[in-house]
Design a protein around this motif. Sequence first.
Motif, mmCIF file in Angstrom:
data_model
loop_
_atom_site.group_PDB
_atom_site.id
_atom_site.type_symbol
_atom_site.label_atom_id
_atom_site.label_comp_id
_atom_site.label_asym_id
_atom_site.label_seq_id
_atom_site.Cartn_x
_atom_site.Cartn_y
_atom_site.Cartn_z
ATOM 1 N N ILE A 232 0.887 -1.336 0.079
ATOM 2 C CA ILE A 232 0.136 -0.003 -0.040
ATOM 3 C C ILE A 232 0.745 1.364 0.111
ATOM 4 N N CYS A 233 2.126 1.080 0.263
ATOM 5 C CA CYS A 233 2.883 2.060 0.180
ATOM 6 C C CYS A 233 2.975 2.852 -1.249
ATOM 7 N N HIS A 234 2.650 2.018 -2.236
ATOM 8 C CA HIS A 234 2.784 2.505 -3.556
ATOM 9 C C HIS A 234 1.475 3.285 -4.065
ATOM 10 N N MET A 241 -2.339 11.962 1.548
ATOM 11 C CA MET A 241 -3.108 11.509 2.837
ATOM 12 C C MET A 241 -2.050 12.067 3.934
ATOM 13 N N GLN A 242 -0.728 12.220 3.726
ATOM 14 C CA GLN A 242 0.247 12.804 4.652
ATOM 15 C C GLN A 242 -0.180 14.338 4.969
ATOM 16 N N LYS A 285 -5.946 8.494 13.097
ATOM 17 C CA LYS A 285 -5.305 7.373 13.218
ATOM 18 C C LYS A 285 -5.600 6.196 12.198
ATOM 19 N N THR A 286 -6.632 6.327 11.763
ATOM 20 C CA THR A 286 -6.866 5.115 10.682
ATOM 21 C C THR A 286 -5.963 5.322 9.381
ATOM 22 N N LEU A 291 -1.477 3.356 6.295
ATOM 23 C CA LEU A 291 -0.167 3.824 5.252
ATOM 24 C C LEU A 291 0.992 3.658 6.024
ATOM 25 N N ARG A 292 0.960 3.351 7.417
ATOM 26 C CA ARG A 292 2.252 3.493 8.137
ATOM 27 C C ARG A 292 2.875 4.649 7.999
ATOM 28 N N LEU A 293 2.230 5.645 8.151
ATOM 29 C CA LEU A 293 2.795 6.999 8.383
ATOM 30 C C LEU A 293 3.292 7.539 9.860
#
Length: 293
Positions: A232-234, A241-242, A285-286, A291-293
């Motif tokens: 999903i990082c791609h 989203m950041q 949080k979601t 996205l492991r941000l």
Amino acid sequence: MREIDRLEDELSPLPESITRIRKLISTLELCHHKAERWVTNIIEAIGEGDTAKGLGTRTAGELHPAERDWRDACVALSAWCAGQPAASVEIKIGGRSASCLLSKLGERSALKEWQVQRLIERIREFIGWPRSMHHGDSVYVFMEECGADFEPPGDAECPEHYREHEEFWKQTMQTRIHDTVNGEAADFSLAVAIDVMFPCNWNFVGNLDIVLGAIGGELYAAQPLTVCARNICHVPIRERMQTVCRTLQCSLQNQRSENDVDSTLLELLGDVTAPQRWLVASLDKTIRLQLRL
């Protein structure tokens, strides 16, 4: 997370309007091709204090352009299964030539036809076309149930539905697609890849290209398979989203002049109340977790 739990405890029992918005957040999947719009819908709902959005609220018969691609994919794959040469299928799927995609299948075989038929069933079950999604024949039967790592158990048994072609099932299970996950070498069962080829994924056509290539014997993918949350990082909305998360944090801190935030979203949120703060924190949080941000 403890802060979110504390806010929820203070708000209990939750008003129905807040619960409706929280359900939207709970069903958010950032691998979905409309995820960015969903996030905006949620922020609008938080600002307004209620929502009428959700599954089943779209006008009957209304189609998103991507859904036409899914139907065209079914048409092209069905034509190939019916014996039509790949080069003669003159339609586009997401801007890609169907004949080019189908050419990856190579020389026709009974195994390939069986595998492509599973792919058609996977897509059709999801979009409910050409039959109703509630029609018995439209329900896709998974070749194997697997966990969050997408890896089937070593002692997997052929489902009853596929017993007539158990050898095809076994070969499909054993075929491995080689790619990367987060930059590291990885591999993936072709059977599972077909099982999770949900057309709503942001990279449906790219994933279709990889799976058709694997069916045709091209097992080392040039690009990573991005089914569901895998890789999903791609996702192309990651940077967006950041910015959204920075904006949500800015709203929680009652700030209005931060750099790298979306002022339009801040305006939509307005001055957040306690219930809205909980929703904003939950959405933030979601997104960060997915996205492991």
